[in-house]
Write a protein that holds these residues in place. Structure first.
Motif: not given
Length: 307
Positions: A138-142, A146-149, A186-188, A240-245
Motif C-alpha cells: 500500500m503506497v502513499q505520497g505523490r 507507482a500506478f502505471a502497472f 498522485a499526479s496533481l 500534469s507535471p509528469h506527462q512527458a514521462l
C-alpha cells in the motif's frame, strides 16, 4: 460547519447483501453524509430495497438508470451527482466499519485522497483471515508512476476531495474508475494511507476485483499487452507535471508491439524499477523485466503458426 461527505453507491442486482451495506452506511459515526445511490437497471429486488431505505432516512438519494450503463459508467454518473466536499465510492456488497468515514476524514488533511486497508470476507460474511495489504504493498505520497502497472487503492477504501472530479471526469476510456482516480490524485496532489482495515471487503465469483483469484481465467499476453498500451495512452494524455514521462512510456510500449527484443523498454523499466514496482510485492523486478524484454512480435509469429 461540518464537512459533507458524499457516498457514491452503485447497485446492480445486489439484493443479497445491499441491506447490510446500507445499514453500515447509515450508522457511520460521521453523520453529515449524503448517500447518492444509482441503480443500473437491476432486475431483482435491489430497487425496492433502495426505495424502502430512502423512506426511512432522507440522507439517501436514489436514482435509477433506464438502461444498464455498466460498472464504470454507473460510478461516473453517481460521482457526478454528489454534492459533498468529499466523495467516497461504495460497492453494494461490502460492510463499512462504523468509523470508516470519520477516520479517513481525520487522515486526509491537505492530501487529495486518503484510503485504508480492507479485511476480506466470504460471500456469507465470514472472515477470511486476510487483508488486502497481505497481497499488495500500500503506497502513499505523490508518485503517479507507482500506478502505471498496478493499483492498491480500491474505490471502496478511498475518500477524495471533490475538486479531483474536475480532472478525473469524464474518464479517458479507462477500465477502472478507482485506479484512474488514484493516478489523478498522485499526479496533481498527494495520497495518504490509514494502515487499518476499515472495510469488510466481500469476495465472491462476481466481485469486480478478484483478490483471491476465485475466477479461473487464462491470461492472453497479447490482449493484456494491448490493454496496457491503452491504459498507458490514457496516462500519457493526462496533463500534469509528469506527462512527458508517461508519453515516453507509452511510446516505448507501442514500439514493443512490433519488436523481437526491447532493450529501450527494458532500460526504461530498470531505471524506474523502484517506482514502478512499488505496489507489486508478489513478483521480483528481475522476473517482471525479463518478460518485458521480449517484444510482442514473437507472440504474433507463434499465433500465426498456430492458425
Amino acid at each position: 460547519m461540518a464537512a459533507l461527505i458524499s457516498v457514491a453507491l452503485c447497485t446492480y442486482n445486489g439484493a443479497a447483501h445491499l441491506s447490510e451495506q446500507l445499514e453500515s452506511l447509515l450508522t457511520q459515526t460521521w453523520r453529515h453524509i449524503e448517500i447518492v445511490a444509482v441503480d443500473d437497471a437491476s432486475t431483482d429486488a435491489t430497487w425496492d430495497i433502495l426505495r424502502q431505505a430512502a423512506k426511512r432516512d432522507p440522507r439517501l438519494r436514489i436514482m435509477r438508470n433506464e438502461e444498464n450503463l455498466g460498472f464504470a459508467a454507473n460510478f461516473e454518473r453517481a460521482m457526478s451527482l454528489c454534492t459533498g466536499d468529499y466523495i467516497a465510492p461504495c460497492d453494494q456488497d461490502d460492510l463499512w466499519l462504523p468509523d470508516k468515514l470519520e477516520r479517513l476524514l481525520d487522515a486526509i488533511g491537505q492530501h487529495s485522497l486518503a484510503y485504508c486497508d480492507s479485511m476480506l470476507i466470504d460471500d456469507r460474511g465470514q472472515p477470511l483471515d486476510a487483508r488486502v495489504s497481505n497481497r499488495i504493498h500500500m503506497v502513499q505520497g505523490r508518485d503517479p508512476l507507482a500506478f502505471a502497472f498496478w493499483n492498491c487503492i480500491s474505490g471502496h477504501a478511498m475518500l477524495f476531495r471533490r475538486e479531483l472530479l474536475a480532472s478525473a471526469l469524464p474518464r479517458r476510456d479507462v477500465r477502472f474508475h478507482d485506479w484512474w482516480i488514484a493516478f489523478v490524485a498522485a499526479s496533481l496532489g498527494s495520497i495518504t494511507y490509514v494502515d487499518e482495515p476499515l472495510v469488510a471487503y466481500r469476495q465472491h465469483t462476481s466481485s469486480q476485483t478478484d483478490m483471491l483469484r476465485l475466477r479461473q481465467e487464462r491470461g492472453d499476453s497479447a490482449a493484456k499487452s494491448l490493454e496496457r498500451i491503452a491504459w498507458l495512452g490514457a496516462l500519457s494524455r493526462f496533463p500534469s507535471p509528469h506527462q512527458a514521462l508517461f508519453e515516453t512510456m507509452h511510446r516505448l510500449a507501442v514500439a514493443r508491439q512490433d519488436q523481437w527484443l526491447c532493450p529501450a523498454w527494458w532500460r526504461f523499466l530498470r531505471e524506474n524499477s523502484a517506482r514502478l514496482m512499488a505496489i507489486n510485492q508478489r513478483e521480483s523486478f528481475s522476473r517482471f523485466a525479463l518478460k518485458q524484454f521480449f517484444g510482442m512480435r514473437w507472440r504474433r509469429r507463434a499465433m500465426s503458426k498456430g492458425s
